[in-house]
Write an enzyme that holds these catalytic residues in place. Sequence first.
Site, short mmCIF file in Angstrom:
data_model
loop_
_atom_site.label_atom_id
_atom_site.label_comp_id
_atom_site.label_asym_id
_atom_site.label_seq_id
_atom_site.Cartn_x
_atom_site.Cartn_y
_atom_site.Cartn_z
N ARG A 102 -3.56 -11.94 8.90
CA ARG A 102 -2.94 -10.63 9.15
C ARG A 102 -3.92 -9.86 10.02
NH1 ARG A 102 -0.01 -6.39 5.16
NH2 ARG A 102 1.63 -7.88 5.64
N HIS A 129 6.34 -9.62 12.38
CA HIS A 129 6.13 -9.90 10.95
C HIS A 129 7.16 -10.96 10.53
CE1 HIS A 129 4.71 -9.46 7.01
NE2 HIS A 129 5.12 -8.26 6.70
N GLN A 132 8.02 -11.77 6.70
CA GLN A 132 8.87 -10.77 6.05
C GLN A 132 10.34 -11.00 6.40
OE1 GLN A 132 8.03 -7.99 3.94
NE2 GLN A 132 10.24 -8.05 3.69
N ASP A 220 11.73 0.73 8.23
CA ASP A 220 10.30 0.50 7.98
C ASP A 220 9.61 1.84 8.21
OD1 ASP A 220 7.82 -0.69 7.59
OD2 ASP A 220 7.74 -1.62 9.58
N CYS A 260 10.95 -3.50 3.93
CA CYS A 260 9.88 -4.48 3.73
C CYS A 260 8.82 -3.96 2.75
CB CYS A 260 9.25 -4.85 5.05
SG CYS A 260 8.47 -3.48 5.92
N ARG A 288 9.66 -12.75 -0.86
CA ARG A 288 8.45 -13.05 -0.08
C ARG A 288 7.78 -14.29 -0.67
NH1 ARG A 288 5.81 -9.42 3.09
NH2 ARG A 288 4.74 -11.30 3.78
#
Length: 301
Positions: A102, A129, A132, A220, A260, A288
């Site tokens: 990440r 991402h 996700q 988001d 998310c 996830r």
Amino acid sequence: MKHFLKLLDYSKEEIIEILDLADQLKKQKQQGIEHPILKGKTLAMIFEKSSTRTRVSFETGMYQLGGHALFISSKDAQIGRGEPTEDTARVLSRYVDGIMIRTFDQQEVETLAEYGSIPVINGLTDFCHPCQVMADLQTIREHKGKLEGLKACYIGDGNNMANSLIVGCLKVGMSISIACPKAYQPDQRVLDFAAAYGDKFQMTDIPKEAAHNADVVLTDVWASMGQEEEQKIRESAFAGFQINDALMAVTKEGCMVQHCLPAHRGEEITAEVFDAHADEIFDEAENRLHAQKAILVHLMR
Ligand code: CP
Ligand code: NVA
């Protein structure tokens, strides 16, 4: 060598194969059937940004697959002091069987993959991402029974989530409408990709226009990790780009909501809409784990 760097690299068939595997692993977990498919394997997880879901789901996922995960904070590792990514890739390739990272720059993830000799997984960059979005697609398919032909709507910042959602939804046969302020549009590479999908992709700066008849609405945070100093500027730029009851009223009956997480209630989503759709949102968070395990198995088996 297979990697999971961005959904642009993946075909519809590969995405569906991973989603099917995620469903299968989820069922096995629920039935208490052990699945040590990655017995004896180690995943190194490099974090240059904070995480709850990504860290815990990858670490737990590796354990459930019979393997082991190593948490490496860039604050404590040499990569955080300037050791070249190329060298980190080559060193880790001598010790472990896969790397999850990440970080900020997508190029760092691509460089790890180029110089290492083991699979690399993108656990979030400023560009995308993808892990996700695999969990999002798994959750939408679970709730709606299909993906093909559904309409997704994303409201808010044209950020990493928006970029991956556009690519993921279009690849699996969904249509997607985005509403974002003109100065916060998705990445040009993603817009170029989406252009080939005709009216299956739409972009506007009027949230209700994008939400019309949607089967699933997603959002988001307005300020992503690394953008905290812009919070105030962004709050005024994004005023009106909120998932609230008035927006939900123009969607299709039974429309889902996905986030998310972490969520900022009162900013991109109201507490009322969040609570009304909490089950779907926490199913998404749970998935996830299952989606991550499927990606690990797909790459490291
Ligand atoms: N959604 C997500 O990636 O959460 P974390 O930042 O907690 O990993
Ligand atoms: N866009 C957010 C997603 C967090 C999971 C960020 O990058 O901070």
